[in-house]
Design an enzyme around this catalytic site. Sequence first.
Site, mmCIF file in Angstrom:
data_model
loop_
_atom_site.group_PDB
_atom_site.id
_atom_site.type_symbol
_atom_site.label_atom_id
_atom_site.label_comp_id
_atom_site.label_asym_id
_atom_site.label_seq_id
_atom_site.Cartn_x
_atom_site.Cartn_y
_atom_site.Cartn_z
ATOM 1 N N GLY A 69 0.814 -1.203 0.000
ATOM 2 C CA GLY A 69 0.000 0.000 0.000
ATOM 3 C C GLY A 69 0.851 1.257 0.000
ATOM 4 N N GLN A 177 -7.797 1.680 5.126
ATOM 5 C CA GLN A 177 -8.555 1.230 6.289
ATOM 6 C C GLN A 177 -10.007 0.930 5.986
ATOM 7 O OE1 GLN A 177 -7.770 0.263 9.210
ATOM 8 N NE2 GLN A 177 -5.638 0.891 9.318
ATOM 9 N N SER A 194 -4.404 -1.508 0.606
ATOM 10 C CA SER A 194 -3.411 -2.490 1.017
ATOM 11 C C SER A 194 -4.119 -3.730 1.533
ATOM 12 C CB SER A 194 -2.509 -1.904 2.110
ATOM 13 O OG SER A 194 -1.437 -2.767 2.390
ATOM 14 N N CYS A 320 5.789 7.726 24.180
ATOM 15 C CA CYS A 320 6.634 6.762 24.895
ATOM 16 C C CYS A 320 6.834 5.476 24.105
ATOM 17 C CB CYS A 320 6.003 6.416 26.238
ATOM 18 S SG CYS A 320 5.619 7.855 27.244
#
Length: 460
Positions: A69, A177, A194, A320
């Site tokens: 993709g 998506q 994709s 993080c």
Amino acid sequence: MAYFDAASAAPLHPVARQALLASLDEGWADPARLYREGRRARLLLDAAREAMAECVGCRPDELVFTPSGTRAVHSGVAGALAGRRRVGSHLIVSAVEHSSVLHAAEAHEAGGGEVTQVGVDRAGAVDPAAYAAALREDTALACLQSANHEVGTEQPVSRVAEACRAAGVPLLVDAAQSLGWGRVEGDWSLLTGSAHKWGGPSGVGLLAVRKGVRFAPQGPGDERESGRAPGFENLPAIVAAAASLRAVRAEATAEAARLRELTERIRSRVPELVPDVEVVGDPSRRLPGIVTFSCLYVDGETLLHELDRAGFSVSSGSSCTSSTLTPSHVLRAMGVLSEGNVRVSLPPGTAVEDVERFLEVLPGTVAAVREKLGAPAATETVRAAGPDLVVDALGRRCPIPVIELAKVIGDVPVGGTVRVLSDDEAARLDIPAWCEMRGQEYVGEEPAERGTAYLVRRTS
């Protein structure tokens, strides 16, 4: 183990597995050859292209297969920009596009082109009027995802496509998506997808370019895939990708209703079960299986590790968990809390029991992570003259600067300020988000001798 990261890669659909194994025996030859084995391979390739084009909503000769993709996006952006280079070199993207689109935009800008990023609201959606206002006479291409990869918010593609069509600008839609759930509505010009997002094998992307769109493939020429995707086609994977897309589309209506109920259960119950949580993304205009939330005072990486130990595979946009120690560009563009971010993306077939177990495990897991972070080495706090405090959080990473702010906000009277010193980029997003969640006033930021000073005024 409950796999809740389908937005990254959906489990291989059983139909894809069957088609892949069958085509390994029938589709190994070169489809460009005229002998029997080549003709058989060509029939398989043509059938896969027709099936995929029907699902996308384009002509078979408008669609080519790419190795991924990301390659489809890069080829689509580069080819469309090159095809319209006489018009200009202005490119428009939204601030929450997939990294493949943003990287293509960066490459275009590095080559001398101009890029405009259109911002989004707090739910992650672009304003069609703002997008239309960004169009110019020298705009060569506009890009807009159909739905966001991180928070699931669906974009107003149809309205943006209307504005682009009126301005004579092609619109490229990253539909990775959403393709498993249905066609992309609107008068788009180029579209990418994709296969591993809808339960097909990895290593298969698609690029659709409507007839009449000026397109100039970049790179060395190749006779395969209309010159737009060089190299020998991975025919077994392509056949499996097409078969799986048809299969998930056949199940999409019923499965979407079921997953929406499950994600709504998560959206509504997480804030009830876990204090200090912000659920992000549009509450209604979103993909069926994605729900994203952020937890105050939580280290995202630690939270993901603890959930993994408890048997849940989820992802995060927290700084993080990234190598750059900066929050996800999507969360940053939305202006929402990034610390302790969790994206739950349910694959088709997710059991209700797994979701209930996740809701049982989450509160204790978050509480345990918060408890670990609640007693860090004391941050130096210096009381300034008057009703002000300075919190020195230099050298401390998310979510420590926000934790220390929360500890001392009650030490100043209403109207007093807390100045948080931090050199963590995430603080630029998380301190204003904390203020909004806590009803305090974010005054702004100032340069400091080291790092940045973030000013917060106590209002209650």
